[in-house]
Each structure stands twice: as structure tokens, then as C-alpha cells.
Write a protein that holds these residues in place. Structure first.
Motif, PDB file in Angstrom:
ATOM      1  N   ALA A 306       2.463 -12.824  -4.408  1.00 58.42           N
ATOM      2  CA  ALA A 306       3.342 -13.259  -5.492  1.00 58.42           C
ATOM      3  C   ALA A 306       2.661 -14.304  -6.375  1.00 58.42           C
ATOM      4  O   ALA A 306       2.856 -14.315  -7.598  1.00 58.42           O
ATOM      5  N   ALA A 309       0.484 -12.567  -8.758  1.00 58.23           N
ATOM      6  CA  ALA A 309       1.260 -11.865  -9.784  1.00 58.23           C
ATOM      7  C   ALA A 309       1.881 -12.851 -10.775  1.00 58.23           C
ATOM      8  O   ALA A 309       2.042 -12.529 -11.962  1.00 58.23           O
ATOM      9  N   TYR A 310       2.226 -14.057 -10.304  1.00 59.86           N
ATOM     10  CA  TYR A 310       2.870 -15.070 -11.154  1.00 59.86           C
ATOM     11  C   TYR A 310       2.141 -16.406 -10.957  1.00 59.86           C
ATOM     12  O   TYR A 310       2.603 -17.287 -10.224  1.00 59.86           O
ATOM     13  N   ILE A 312       1.831 -19.088 -12.549  1.00 60.01           N
ATOM     14  CA  ILE A 312       2.472 -20.334 -12.950  1.00 60.01           C
ATOM     15  C   ILE A 312       3.062 -21.074 -11.748  1.00 60.01           C
ATOM     16  O   ILE A 312       3.210 -22.303 -11.779  1.00 60.01           O
ATOM     17  N   VAL A 313       3.376 -20.345 -10.674  1.00 58.87           N
ATOM     18  CA  VAL A 313       3.945 -20.991  -9.482  1.00 58.87           C
ATOM     19  C   VAL A 313       2.861 -21.743  -8.713  1.00 58.87           C
ATOM     20  O   VAL A 313       3.166 -22.637  -7.926  1.00 58.87           O
ATOM     21  N   ILE A 445       8.712 -24.138 -14.191  1.00 55.62           N
ATOM     22  CA  ILE A 445       9.180 -22.784 -13.889  1.00 55.62           C
ATOM     23  C   ILE A 445      10.636 -22.647 -14.291  1.00 55.62           C
ATOM     24  O   ILE A 445      11.458 -23.523 -14.001  1.00 55.62           O
ATOM     25  N   GLN A 449      11.420 -16.744 -13.941  1.00 53.53           N
ATOM     26  CA  GLN A 449      10.093 -16.702 -13.321  1.00 53.53           C
ATOM     27  C   GLN A 449      10.182 -16.886 -11.809  1.00 53.53           C
ATOM     28  O   GLN A 449       9.491 -16.213 -11.046  1.00 53.53           O
ATOM     29  N   ALA A 452      11.481 -13.705 -10.308  1.00 54.85           N
ATOM     30  CA  ALA A 452      10.444 -12.657 -10.321  1.00 54.85           C
ATOM     31  C   ALA A 452       9.437 -12.899  -9.197  1.00 54.85           C
ATOM     32  O   ALA A 452       8.997 -11.948  -8.522  1.00 54.85           O
ATOM     33  N   PHE A 453       9.064 -14.158  -8.993  1.00 55.04           N
ATOM     34  CA  PHE A 453       8.151 -14.491  -7.896  1.00 55.04           C
ATOM     35  C   PHE A 453       8.751 -14.086  -6.553  1.00 55.04           C
ATOM     36  O   PHE A 453       8.090 -13.444  -5.724  1.00 55.04           O
ATOM     37  N   LYS A 456       8.807 -10.405  -5.857  1.00 52.30           N
ATOM     38  CA  LYS A 456       7.512  -9.893  -5.406  1.00 52.30           C
ATOM     39  C   LYS A 456       7.311 -10.175  -3.919  1.00 52.30           C
ATOM     40  O   LYS A 456       6.812  -9.307  -3.174  1.00 52.30           O
TER      41      LYS A 456
END
Length: 465
Positions: A306, A309-310, A312-313, A445, A449, A452-453, A456
């Protein structure tokens, strides 16, 4: 030549340490790299080893003393060799600096004296009418100001209690009473002044005009209100637990985190059927390879998928902007029982296989509980996972481990009935389910978002090959 033993600098930002326990005594023989003492910082407790072999000739500071890094704490050498009488500090350039003052051993906190039994407060008119029910402090204060004996005031409250309304009506009747007239008795009062009659009946304007105007009584001399009785002190037995350096550090870190980041938490539930099937099939094989398989490696791999894929986290907030990391250093919260918790960091966790993660996690957790972590092993994480489910918790809202921007909480995996959608219709089935939470910094965040994290993470676990 004797060898000095100094307080080490256990980490880049650690400037002092506390001597927790000496493992050797003066006069004992010590081997090189043999544990000599335990030192506690605000981050971790670790063992300090002997820099050379020899006899422990002198210990300069007892247990419980906090010293700056570089301070001479002991001397090793051959029996009979001369050693300095006073400790000193070794500067960054190797120069010897005299200590301005020798730290003293902190005195233990005095035991609290046993509480004396509270004395009963003296009864006052503000607390109770004579032989009657209690009255309010407001009524007592007004009665004292006007010099009124409350035993002469008829009360309409519960049990005959004098209310403020009763007292103000009595004062009004006193004001209207002519000078020198005997005190008004209840039976002599007109029906509209009788207490307890519900809605007051008022005379007509004609009756009031026909009544002689009473002479105004002299203004009463106000007297100071009597002091209210002090409430007896509530004494309860208690015990003071001294704060350890670790507990203080945890408290400061948690408060700072809540003040720094606006915390928001999102909750997802995950069907762990495929993961549990994989776990049961491979657990014995992993143990034969010397790796104890738990569910933690599965959650780490799902979190890394995850994070990739994201990205920003996997970031932190700075004044220059959001710093997004290109490495995946995963922190794992480990409970140390009553002492608190520590968060060792598994660096470059994306480079491990499942069995590699199992070995690495086992090593970190065991050394954390044995207090054998190095200071650098609890620094530099980019994302943290806390498995609070091992104690039975279903889901929680963890606090972000600063300066990271998110932390994932893992609840207890437990079987329960769930509704499954199939081509033939909805069916009820028993599945191993778990609640996962993501607490995130809302400066970085947004909710979409974060969801979405977690979606995943959920998809990775539910579709485990």
C-alpha cells in the motif's frame, strides 16, 4: 596503564544517560566486551561493555546517577595501579575537562505521612436549622445579612426547608410591618401571604388603597455572614509509582504528537481466510528453517504494497514541504509490560521475503524485550504498525509516532459470522475477521487517500496467493 570507562553517547541526539545497575563490583576481574553496567536513556536501556580486560579498580558513581556523555564513570587496570581521585569529562576533541560539580544521588521521595482523621465541622446556622433540615448557603447568607432567626421563618420546601422564596417573603413582611408592632404570626397573615398555598392571591387595587400606609422600618444593620463550614478533606489511601525515564519519554512523545498532528482514524474490516490458510500450511516449514511465523509479516508486506501504491503515507511534514521517503523503514510497537513500550525499526523492510520478515521480526521483538536494542535501532522509521490485538483488543485509535504521518493498528483476528455475496445469493458463513485502523496526519493525508491506502491493504490480505 589504567583504562577509563566513560558514559557513552547512545545515539545522535542522546547527550546523557542514567546508571541503572552495575553488573560488576570494584575488585572484580572483567573481560573485554563483557557487560559492565546498564545505562538508561530516554529512548532505551542498554548494556555498556568493558573496553578492555582487567580489574575494576574504581567506580566513581553509584546507581541512579544521570551523567552527560563522556563523563568518567569507572577505571579498569591492574591491581594496585593509581587511578584519578575525582572523575572528569572527556570532550569531543579528547581533551580532559574537570567536572564543575559532582552529581549527587537523588534522595528517595519521603513516604507520605498517614492522614489524620478529619475533624467534624462545627455546625453553623448556614448548614442546618435547629433540629430541622439543611438550608442552602444562599439562604444562610441572606439571613445573616438581615439578622434573621431562620427558626421563625416558615419553610415550604421539602421537610419544611426554608427556601430563598420563603426568606424573601418573610423579609418583605418585616419591611411592611409598622414600627413597634408585635412580630407577625402565621395565623394573622392575610390569605394571600400564607405560605404553601400554591399561586399567590393578590388583593385588589381598592383594598390596597384603603389600607393605611405602614411606616418604613429602620434599615437593618448588615452583619457579616457566618463562615461556611469547610468540606472535610477526602482522604484515600494511595501509592506513588516513581516515573522512569522511559515512562517520561513516552508521556512527552504522546503529548507532543497530539499537539503536533491533527489525528484522524479510519477503520476497515478484513477477511483473513486466505492469510490464515497460508499461515497454517507454512508455519511448520518455517519453524524447521528456524523462523517462528506470526501474522505480523503478512501485515508488513500488505502495508508495504500500500505504501508503494500511495507514497504520500510514507512521509513527514516539514516547513519546506511534505518529505516523501523512498525507503520503507517499518516501526513495530513492542510492549515491555508495565514499563511501557518501544518501537524498533525494521529497515528496508521491502527487501525481505516472508520468511526473512519472520526472522527479522522475531529478532527485533526478542531483543527489545531483553533490553538489548541499540539506540539506532529505534530511530528513523517511516511508518509504524502496532499489533494491539495480541492482548484481545478488537480495534483502537493509536497515536502517530512522530515525525511520521500515519500508524496502522491491527486488532485481534477472530472468527465470526459474516454475510457473503455469491452468484446464488447472500449466504452466512464463519470467517476469521480483523479490524485494521489507520490513524493519519490530516495536514498531509485526506480521508480519500487514507481509505484508498487501507483498501489496498485489505485487497492484498484478502487475495493472498
Amino acid at each position: 596503564m589504567p583504562t577509563p570507562v566513560v558514559m557513552p553517547q547512545l545515539g545522535e541526539s542522546v547527550v546523557e544517560g542514567k546508571i541503572v545497575r552495575w553488573l560488576k563490583r570494584e575488585g572484580e576481574q572483567v573481560q573485554r566486551f563483557e557487560p559492565l553496567l546498564e545505562v538508561e536513556t530516554d529512548k532505551v536501556t542498554t548494556e555498556v561493555t568493558a573496553p578492555d580486560e582487567g580489574t575494576l579498580l574504581r567506580i566513581y558513581f553509584p546507581e541512579g546517577i544521570t551523567l552527560k556523555a563522556g563523563t568518567l564513570i569507572a577505571m579498569l587496570g591492574k591491581p594496585g595501579e593509581p587511578v584519578p581521585e575525582r572523575p572528569y569529562r572527556i570532550g569531543h576533541g579528547g581533551e580532559i575537562e574537570p567536572l564543575e560539580e559532582i552529581p549527587a544521588v537523588p534522595a528517595p521521595a519521603p513516604a507520605p505521612a498517614p492522614p489524620s482523621p478529619p475533624s467534624a465541622p462545627e455546625p453553623t446556622p448556614a448548614a442546618r436549622r435547629e433540629g430541622g433540615p439543611r438550608i442552602s448557603p444562599v439562604v444562610a447568607k441572606i439571613a445573616a445579612e438581615y439578622g434573621i432567626d431562620l427558626s421563625r421563618v416558615p419553610g415550604t420546601g421539602e421537610g419544611g426547608r426554608v427556601t430563598k422564596k420563603d426568606l424573601m417573603a418573610y423579609i418583605e413582611r418585616m419591611r411592611l410591618q409598622p414600627v413597634g408592632a408585635p412580630a407577625v404570626q402565621e395565623a394573622e397573615l392575610p390569605p394571600w401571604e400564607q405560605p404553601g398555598t400554591g399561586e399567590l392571591f393578590r388583593p385588589t387595587e381598592e383594598v390596597l388603597q384603603a389600607a393605611p400606609a405602614p411606616a418604613a422600618p429602620p434599615a437593618p444593620t448588615p452583619t457579616p455572614p457566618p463562615p461556611l463550614p469547610a468540606a472535610p478533606a477526602l482522604e484515600m489511601p494511595f501509592e506513588v509509582i516513581p516515573l522512569t525515564s522511559m515512562r517520561r519519554a513516552i508521556a512527552e512523545h504522546m503529548v507532543r504528537s497530539k499537539h503536533t498532528s491533527p489525528h484522524v482514524t479510519t477503520v476497515f474490516e478484513v477477511d483473513m481466510s486466505r492469510v490464515m490458510a497460508h499461515y497454517e500450511v507454512h508455519r511448520a516449514a518455517f519453524e524447521r528453517e528456524g523462523a517462528r511465523l506470526t501474522l505480523t509479516p503478512y501485515f508488513i508486506m500488505a502495508a508495504i504494497a500500500a505504501l508503494k501504491a500511495y507514497p504520500i503515507v510514507n512521509s513527514t511534514w516539514t516547513d519546506e514541504g511534505i518529505r516523501v521517503y523512498k525507503v520503507y523503514h517499518i516501526g513495530l510497537a513492542v510492549s515491555l509490560g508495565d514499563e511501557g513500550l518501544v518501537v524498533p525499526v525494521l529497515r528496508n523492510a521491502d527487501a525481505y521475503s516472508l520468511i526473512g520478515l519472520a526472522r527479522a521480526v522475531q529478532d527485533l521483538v526478542e531483543r527489545a524485550r531483553q533490553r538489548r536494542l541499540k539506540p539506532e535501532e529505534i530511530q528513523g522509521g517511516t511508518f509504524t504498525i502496532t499489533n494491539h490485538g495480541i492482548s484481545g483488543s478488537l480495534f483502537a485509535t493509536p497515536i502517530i509516532h512522530q515525525p511520521q504521518c500515519a500508524i496502522m493498528g491491527v486488532g485481534r483476528v477472530h472468527k465470526r459470522p459474516v454475510v457473503l455475496e455469491t452468484p446464488q445469493g447472500d449466504v452466512l458463513a464463519i470467517r476469521p475477521m480483523v479490524y485494521l485502523t489507520l490513524t493519519f496526519d490530516h495536514r498531509i493525508i485526506d480521508g480519500a487517500q487514507a481509505d484508498a491506502f487501507m483498501s489496498k491493504v485489505k485487497a492484498t490480505l484478502e487475495n493472498w496467493a
